[in-house]
Motif scaffolding. Structure first.
Motif, PDB file in Angstrom:
ATOM      1  N   LEU A   1       0.726  -1.145  -0.021  1.00 18.15           N
ATOM      2  CA  LEU A   1      -0.151  -0.141   0.104  1.00 18.15           C
ATOM      3  C   LEU A   1       0.868   1.243   0.027  1.00 18.15           C
ATOM      4  CD1 LEU A   1      -2.740  -0.745   2.819  1.00 18.15           C
ATOM      5  CD2 LEU A   1      -2.560  -1.516   0.269  1.00 18.15           C
ATOM      6  N   ARG A   2       0.507   2.163  -0.819  1.00 16.80           N
ATOM      7  CA  ARG A   2       0.912   3.518  -0.656  1.00 16.80           C
ATOM      8  C   ARG A   2       0.086   4.348  -0.011  1.00 16.80           C
ATOM      9  NH1 ARG A   2       4.164   6.521  -5.566  1.00 16.80           N
ATOM     10  NH2 ARG A   2       2.094   6.059  -6.560  1.00 16.80           N
TER      11      ARG A   2
ATOM     12  N   THR B   1      -1.171   8.169   1.147  1.00 12.18           N
ATOM     13  CA  THR B   1      -0.635   9.556   0.944  1.00 12.18           C
ATOM     14  C   THR B   1      -1.651  10.457   1.897  1.00 12.18           C
ATOM     15  OG1 THR B   1      -0.217   9.364  -1.209  1.00 12.18           O
ATOM     16  CG2 THR B   1      -0.417  11.664  -0.489  1.00 12.18           C
TER      17      THR B   1
ATOM     18  N   ARG C   1      -5.460   9.017   1.207  1.00 13.94           N
ATOM     19  CA  ARG C   1      -5.360   8.330  -0.215  1.00 13.94           C
ATOM     20  C   ARG C   1      -4.585   7.116  -0.257  1.00 13.94           C
ATOM     21  NH1 ARG C   1      -3.708  11.844  -3.495  1.00 13.94           N
ATOM     22  NH2 ARG C   1      -1.695  10.773  -4.181  1.00 13.94           N
ATOM     23  N   THR C   2      -5.274   5.974  -0.760  1.00 12.42           N
ATOM     24  CA  THR C   2      -4.533   4.727  -0.642  1.00 12.42           C
ATOM     25  C   THR C   2      -4.334   3.945  -1.892  1.00 12.42           C
ATOM     26  OG1 THR C   2      -5.250   4.256   1.830  1.00 12.42           O
ATOM     27  CG2 THR C   2      -4.616   2.329   0.568  1.00 12.42           C
ATOM     28  N   GLU C   3      -3.327   3.744  -2.243  1.00  8.01           N
ATOM     29  CA  GLU C   3      -3.282   3.050  -3.420  1.00  8.01           C
ATOM     30  C   GLU C   3      -2.677   1.609  -3.404  1.00  8.01           C
ATOM     31  OE1 GLU C   3      -1.149   5.908  -6.532  1.00  8.01           O
ATOM     32  OE2 GLU C   3      -0.679   6.515  -4.421  1.00  8.01           O
ATOM     33  N   THR C   4      -3.324   0.698  -3.940  1.00  8.49           N
ATOM     34  CA  THR C   4      -2.814  -0.851  -3.796  1.00  8.49           C
ATOM     35  C   THR C   4      -1.956  -1.160  -4.838  1.00  8.49           C
ATOM     36  OG1 THR C   4      -4.839  -1.225  -2.317  1.00  8.49           O
ATOM     37  CG2 THR C   4      -3.719  -2.970  -3.081  1.00  8.49           C
ATOM     38  N   PHE C   5      -0.842  -2.115  -4.745  1.00  7.98           N
ATOM     39  CA  PHE C   5      -0.139  -2.570  -5.660  1.00  7.98           C
ATOM     40  C   PHE C   5      -0.163  -3.972  -5.405  1.00  7.98           C
ATOM     41  CE2 PHE C   5       0.822   1.832  -5.110  1.00  7.98           C
ATOM     42  CZ  PHE C   5       1.323   2.371  -6.418  1.00  7.98           C
TER      43      PHE C   5
END
Length: 216
Positions: free
Chosen positions: A185-186, A188, A196-200
């Motif tokens: 997870l990134r 911000t 704000r969450t981004e999933t990789f």
């Protein structure tokens, strides 16, 4: 500790492998290409130093796969002078990558024997992050807030303390999941109480220990 022409050639090959896997930040690739990873290995295991894989370092821990180190570092979007809190010093390899990119590094390790070894060894190599021993899952509020936070162990959830100790505009990179696999997870921090969450993609890390990890 000798860094020979052969070692440098093996590092160049490792950089090619990591680049082919999708790493694009040339500063991260340059750091991977500069750091003598074989210094972390006993002579009997030297042939493993520049393979793109994790390797045991004792206490149930590993030196991370170079691609994983590069992937997490790239997600941080580091700028020179960023104050970075690293949870899980381990071998210290990730710490060195952060230092090579100009970060001010605060790094904490839960395993006392690894803390003792790494806090001696990295300065011998010429690298001097700020070392601490303790439970990184609780963060380290006395030096907060941080521009960036990186967690190098798999967490069951995102600890609230880490969000609280991140600056607005800051980035937290953390693998979250179960004991077998985690998603990167990134997160911000876009405002005081908003993220704000981004999933990789999936990774496999050793477990994050501590009160907000998988226990003691």
């Amino acid at each position: 500790m000798q860094d020979s022409y052969r070692h440098k050639g093996m590092r160049r090959q490792l950089v090619r492998v990591v680049r082919e896997k999708g790493i694009r930040d040339e500063r991260v690739l340059a750091a991977i290409g500069k750091i003598p990873r074989h210094f972390f290995f006993e002579n009997a295991f030297l042939e493993h130093a520049y393979e793109d894989k994790a390797f045991p370092i004792g206490s149930g821990q590993t030196i991370s796969q170079p691609y994983t180190v590069a992937f997490q570092t790239e997600l941080l979007e580091l700028k020179p002078g960023d104050k970075v809190f690293e949870i899980g010093t381990g071998s210290g390899y990730q710490s060195i990558v952060l230092l090579e990119l100009g970060a001010e590094v605060y790094t904490i390790e839960y395993q006392k024997d690894l803390y003792d070894k790494t806090s001696w060894f990295l300065p011998e190599m010429g690298y001097k992050p700020n070392f601490f021993y303790g439970d990184g899952s609780q963060g380290m509020p006395r030096f907060a807030p941080y521009d960036k936070i990186i967690v190098t162990a798999g967490a069951p959830t995102v600890p609230d303390a880490l969000i609280d100790q991140l600056k607005v505009g800051g980035i937290l990179v953390i693998p979250v999941g179960d004991a077998k696999t985690q998603q990167m997870l990134r997160i911000t921090k876009t405002a005081k109480n908003r993220v704000r969450t981004e999933t990789f993609t999936d990774f496999k890390f050793v477990p994050l220990m501590g009160e907000d990890g998988w226990g003691k």
